[in-house]
Motif scaffolding. Structure first.
Motif, PDB file in Angstrom:
ATOM      1  N   ARG A 156       0.857  -1.199   0.000  1.00 48.40           N
ATOM      2  CA  ARG A 156       0.000   0.000   0.000  1.00 48.40           C
ATOM      3  C   ARG A 156       0.889   1.244   0.000  1.00 48.40           C
ATOM      4  NH1 ARG A 156      -2.766  -0.928   4.429  1.00 48.40           N
ATOM      5  NH2 ARG A 156      -4.458  -2.017   3.394  1.00 48.40           N
ATOM      6  N   SER A 157       1.939   1.244   0.810  1.00 43.47           N
ATOM      7  CA  SER A 157       2.877   2.375   0.855  1.00 43.47           C
ATOM      8  C   SER A 157       3.600   2.569  -0.471  1.00 43.47           C
ATOM      9  CB  SER A 157       3.909   2.168   1.966  1.00 43.47           C
ATOM     10  OG  SER A 157       3.282   2.207   3.218  1.00 43.47           O
ATOM     11  N   ALA A 158       3.757   1.476  -1.234  1.00 45.64           N
ATOM     12  CA  ALA A 158       4.420   1.557  -2.543  1.00 45.64           C
ATOM     13  C   ALA A 158       3.460   2.001  -3.646  1.00 45.64           C
ATOM     14  CB  ALA A 158       5.040   0.201  -2.893  1.00 45.64           C
ATOM     15  N   GLY A 159       2.199   2.266  -3.285  1.00 46.90           N
ATOM     16  CA  GLY A 159       1.235   2.766  -4.257  1.00 46.90           C
ATOM     17  C   GLY A 159       0.360   1.721  -4.913  1.00 46.90           C
ATOM     18  N   VAL A 160       0.439   0.483  -4.453  1.00 50.75           N
ATOM     19  CA  VAL A 160      -0.407  -0.582  -5.006  1.00 50.75           C
ATOM     20  C   VAL A 160      -1.825  -0.379  -4.477  1.00 50.75           C
ATOM     21  CG1 VAL A 160      -0.798  -3.085  -5.070  1.00 50.75           C
ATOM     22  CG2 VAL A 160       1.532  -2.174  -5.207  1.00 50.75           C
ATOM     23  N   THR A 161      -2.817  -0.463  -5.363  1.00 54.81           N
ATOM     24  CA  THR A 161      -4.201  -0.205  -4.964  1.00 54.81           C
ATOM     25  C   THR A 161      -5.026  -1.464  -4.718  1.00 54.81           C
ATOM     26  OG1 THR A 161      -4.871  -0.035  -7.276  1.00 54.81           O
ATOM     27  CG2 THR A 161      -4.269   2.022  -6.145  1.00 54.81           C
ATOM     28  N   ASP A 162      -4.569  -2.605  -5.232  1.00 53.67           N
ATOM     29  CA  ASP A 162      -5.240  -3.871  -4.933  1.00 53.67           C
ATOM     30  C   ASP A 162      -4.273  -5.023  -5.189  1.00 53.67           C
ATOM     31  OD1 ASP A 162      -5.972  -5.113  -7.758  1.00 53.67           O
ATOM     32  OD2 ASP A 162      -6.522  -2.996  -7.828  1.00 53.67           O
ATOM     33  N   VAL A 163      -4.537  -6.130  -4.497  1.00 57.30           N
ATOM     34  CA  VAL A 163      -3.705  -7.328  -4.644  1.00 57.30           C
ATOM     35  C   VAL A 163      -4.595  -8.520  -4.929  1.00 57.30           C
ATOM     36  CG1 VAL A 163      -1.793  -6.526  -3.195  1.00 57.30           C
ATOM     37  CG2 VAL A 163      -3.694  -7.776  -2.150  1.00 57.30           C
ATOM     38  N   ARG A 184     -12.999 -18.490  -9.954  1.00 57.05           N
ATOM     39  CA  ARG A 184     -12.612 -19.909  -9.904  1.00 57.05           C
ATOM     40  C   ARG A 184     -12.066 -20.252 -11.282  1.00 57.05           C
ATOM     41  NH1 ARG A 184     -15.299 -22.444  -5.462  1.00 57.05           N
ATOM     42  NH2 ARG A 184     -16.855 -21.026  -4.587  1.00 57.05           N
ATOM     43  N   PHE A 185     -11.016 -21.058 -11.343  1.00 59.03           N
ATOM     44  CA  PHE A 185     -10.388 -21.395 -12.614  1.00 59.03           C
ATOM     45  C   PHE A 185      -9.719 -22.757 -12.499  1.00 59.03           C
ATOM     46  CE2 PHE A 185      -7.351 -19.186 -10.029  1.00 59.03           C
ATOM     47  CZ  PHE A 185      -6.166 -19.880 -10.219  1.00 59.03           C
ATOM     48  N   THR A 186      -9.228 -23.271 -13.609  1.00 53.73           N
ATOM     49  CA  THR A 186      -8.492 -24.530 -13.630  1.00 53.73           C
ATOM     50  C   THR A 186      -7.009 -24.218 -13.715  1.00 53.73           C
ATOM     51  OG1 THR A 186     -10.329 -25.655 -14.714  1.00 53.73           O
ATOM     52  CG2 THR A 186      -8.160 -26.710 -14.857  1.00 53.73           C
ATOM     53  N   LEU A 187      -6.232 -24.769 -12.790  1.00 52.49           N
ATOM     54  CA  LEU A 187      -4.779 -24.577 -12.798  1.00 52.49           C
ATOM     55  C   LEU A 187      -4.192 -25.313 -13.996  1.00 52.49           C
ATOM     56  CD1 LEU A 187      -4.308 -25.102  -9.007  1.00 52.49           C
ATOM     57  CD2 LEU A 187      -3.571 -23.063 -10.235  1.00 52.49           C
ATOM     58  N   PRO A 188      -3.399 -24.641 -14.821  1.00 55.21           N
ATOM     59  CA  PRO A 188      -2.871 -25.279 -16.032  1.00 55.21           C
ATOM     60  C   PRO A 188      -1.959 -26.472 -15.759  1.00 55.21           C
ATOM     61  CG  PRO A 188      -2.380 -22.922 -16.026  1.00 55.21           C
ATOM     62  CD  PRO A 188      -3.038 -23.245 -14.729  1.00 55.21           C
ATOM     63  N   SER A 189      -1.190 -26.433 -14.676  1.00 52.83           N
ATOM     64  CA  SER A 189      -0.210 -27.501 -14.427  1.00 52.83           C
ATOM     65  C   SER A 189      -0.858 -28.775 -13.902  1.00 52.83           C
ATOM     66  CB  SER A 189       0.857 -27.011 -13.450  1.00 52.83           C
ATOM     67  OG  SER A 189       0.241 -26.587 -12.247  1.00 52.83           O
ATOM     68  N   SER A 190      -1.787 -28.657 -12.972  1.00 48.48           N
ATOM     69  CA  SER A 190      -2.353 -29.836 -12.312  1.00 48.48           C
ATOM     70  C   SER A 190      -3.789 -30.133 -12.709  1.00 48.48           C
ATOM     71  CB  SER A 190      -2.302 -29.636 -10.797  1.00 48.48           C
ATOM     72  OG  SER A 190      -3.166 -28.565 -10.429  1.00 48.48           O
ATOM     73  N   LYS A 191      -4.438 -29.197 -13.387  1.00 49.59           N
ATOM     74  CA  LYS A 191      -5.857 -29.299 -13.759  1.00 49.59           C
ATOM     75  C   LYS A 191      -6.775 -29.269 -12.536  1.00 49.59           C
ATOM     76  CE  LYS A 191      -4.557 -29.508 -17.976  1.00 49.59           C
ATOM     77  NZ  LYS A 191      -4.156 -28.228 -18.504  1.00 49.59           N
ATOM     78  N   ALA A 192      -6.221 -28.916 -11.374  1.00 48.82           N
ATOM     79  CA  ALA A 192      -7.023 -28.760 -10.157  1.00 48.82           C
ATOM     80  C   ALA A 192      -7.756 -27.428 -10.212  1.00 48.82           C
ATOM     81  CB  ALA A 192      -6.126 -28.817  -8.924  1.00 48.82           C
ATOM     82  N   GLU A 193      -8.770 -27.298  -9.366  1.00 47.03           N
ATOM     83  CA  GLU A 193      -9.472 -26.022  -9.274  1.00 47.03           C
ATOM     84  C   GLU A 193      -8.597 -25.027  -8.521  1.00 47.03           C
ATOM     85  OE1 GLU A 193     -13.424 -23.935  -7.291  1.00 47.03           O
ATOM     86  OE2 GLU A 193     -13.386 -26.119  -7.487  1.00 47.03           O
ATOM     87  N   GLY A 194      -8.569 -23.811  -9.015  1.00 44.22           N
ATOM     88  CA  GLY A 194      -7.867 -22.723  -8.346  1.00 44.22           C
ATOM     89  C   GLY A 194      -8.832 -21.605  -8.028  1.00 44.22           C
ATOM     90  N   HIS A 195      -8.448 -20.800  -7.048  1.00 42.44           N
ATOM     91  CA  HIS A 195      -9.228 -19.626  -6.677  1.00 42.44           C
ATOM     92  C   HIS A 195      -8.350 -18.394  -6.801  1.00 42.44           C
ATOM     93  CE1 HIS A 195     -12.075 -22.021  -3.767  1.00 42.44           C
ATOM     94  NE2 HIS A 195     -12.256 -22.350  -5.025  1.00 42.44           N
ATOM     95  N   ARG A 196      -8.934 -17.322  -7.291  1.00 43.79           N
ATOM     96  CA  ARG A 196      -8.259 -16.022  -7.266  1.00 43.79           C
ATOM     97  C   ARG A 196      -9.016 -15.160  -6.255  1.00 43.79           C
ATOM     98  NH1 ARG A 196      -8.739 -10.922  -9.451  1.00 43.79           N
ATOM     99  NH2 ARG A 196     -10.472 -11.519 -10.795  1.00 43.79           N
ATOM    100  N   TYR A 197      -8.275 -14.711  -5.242  1.00 45.42           N
ATOM    101  CA  TYR A 197      -8.821 -13.831  -4.229  1.00 45.42           C
ATOM    102  C   TYR A 197      -8.336 -12.411  -4.504  1.00 45.42           C
ATOM    103  CZ  TYR A 197     -10.161 -18.056  -1.820  1.00 45.42           C
ATOM    104  OH  TYR A 197     -10.737 -19.256  -1.503  1.00 45.42           O
ATOM    105  N   ARG A 198      -9.118 -11.431  -4.101  1.00 45.02           N
ATOM    106  CA  ARG A 198      -8.789 -10.031  -4.366  1.00 45.02           C
ATOM    107  C   ARG A 198      -9.029  -9.195  -3.119  1.00 45.02           C
ATOM    108  NH1 ARG A 198     -11.097  -5.351  -5.688  1.00 45.02           N
ATOM    109  NH2 ARG A 198      -9.957  -3.988  -7.095  1.00 45.02           N
ATOM    110  N   LEU A 199      -8.190  -8.177  -2.971  1.00 44.12           N
ATOM    111  CA  LEU A 199      -8.363  -7.220  -1.885  1.00 44.12           C
ATOM    112  C   LEU A 199      -8.016  -5.835  -2.386  1.00 44.12           C
ATOM    113  CD1 LEU A 199      -8.901  -6.708   1.177  1.00 44.12           C
ATOM    114  CD2 LEU A 199      -6.426  -6.968   1.507  1.00 44.12           C
ATOM    115  N   ALA A 200      -8.967  -4.913  -2.261  1.00 44.15           N
ATOM    116  CA  ALA A 200      -8.693  -3.509  -2.579  1.00 44.15           C
ATOM    117  C   ALA A 200      -7.994  -2.897  -1.359  1.00 44.15           C
ATOM    118  CB  ALA A 200      -9.994  -2.764  -2.873  1.00 44.15           C
ATOM    119  N   LEU A 201      -6.923  -2.169  -1.635  1.00 46.13           N
ATOM    120  CA  LEU A 201      -6.160  -1.555  -0.558  1.00 46.13           C
ATOM    121  C   LEU A 201      -6.579  -0.107  -0.365  1.00 46.13           C
ATOM    122  CD1 LEU A 201      -2.663  -3.035  -1.379  1.00 46.13           C
ATOM    123  CD2 LEU A 201      -4.345  -3.880   0.259  1.00 46.13           C
TER     124      LEU A 201
END
Length: 168
Positions: free
Chosen positions: A119-126, A151-168
């Protein structure tokens, strides 16, 4: 009950930290969601060198996480998403912790410090990319206040992946 978080410190990775990461991550349980085994030492040498460049360029990186006595516990930090697939151009927060330190709040403490620094470096979300089966990492995203964004499929393992987000 709300327990106090442990005293963990973050430092820019050194050449020696490549060896420490290799040792700490040489555990099938630690690497369960990262290919099942530790990478070769040369991979950690390249990774720590890249993180030093990230810190110089962006003001953040995957920092080496140490306890009050200086023992290397793993890493926590943020970096531009490094793959050709996924959230290109976004800043990913991530962590990896040695098995001996699980369940003590180390990652949560270090990730909260990471959020302050980015946040101090100016990033607005992660964003955080997590294997859907990785309950420990999902719990950290919740403690940080992150929300499931995709929700997505991981290319390497074909397992389910999650993308989480946080606004700073």
């Amino acid at each position: 009950m709300n327990l106090a978080l442990p005293d963990v410190r973050l430092r820019v990775p050194t050449d020696e930290d490549a060896h420490a990461w290799h040792r700490v991550f040489d555990d099938p349980e630690v690497m369960e969601f990262h290919g099942g085994r530790a990478a070769e030492l040369s991979v950690y040498e390249e990774l720590t060198a890249r993180q030093r460049r990230h810190d110089a360029e962006y003001g953040f990186c995957l920092w080496t996480m140490v306890d009050a006595g200086g023992e290397v516990l793993g890493f926590t930090g943020a970096q531009p998403w490094p793959h050709a697939w996924g959230p290109t151009g976004q800043i990913e927060i991530g962590w990896r912790l040695g098995r001996a330190h699980w369940g003590k709040g180390c990652v949560t403490a270090a990730a909260l410090t990471t959020l302050e620094r980015v946040r101090s470096a100016g990033v607005t979300d992660v964003t955080a990319m997590v294997n859907a089966g990785n309950a420990r990492s999902i719990a950290v995203t919740r403690r940080l206040g992150m929300e499931l964004a995709e929700r997505f499929t991981l290319p390497s393992s074909k397992a389910e992946g999650h993308r989480y987000r946080l606004a700073l």
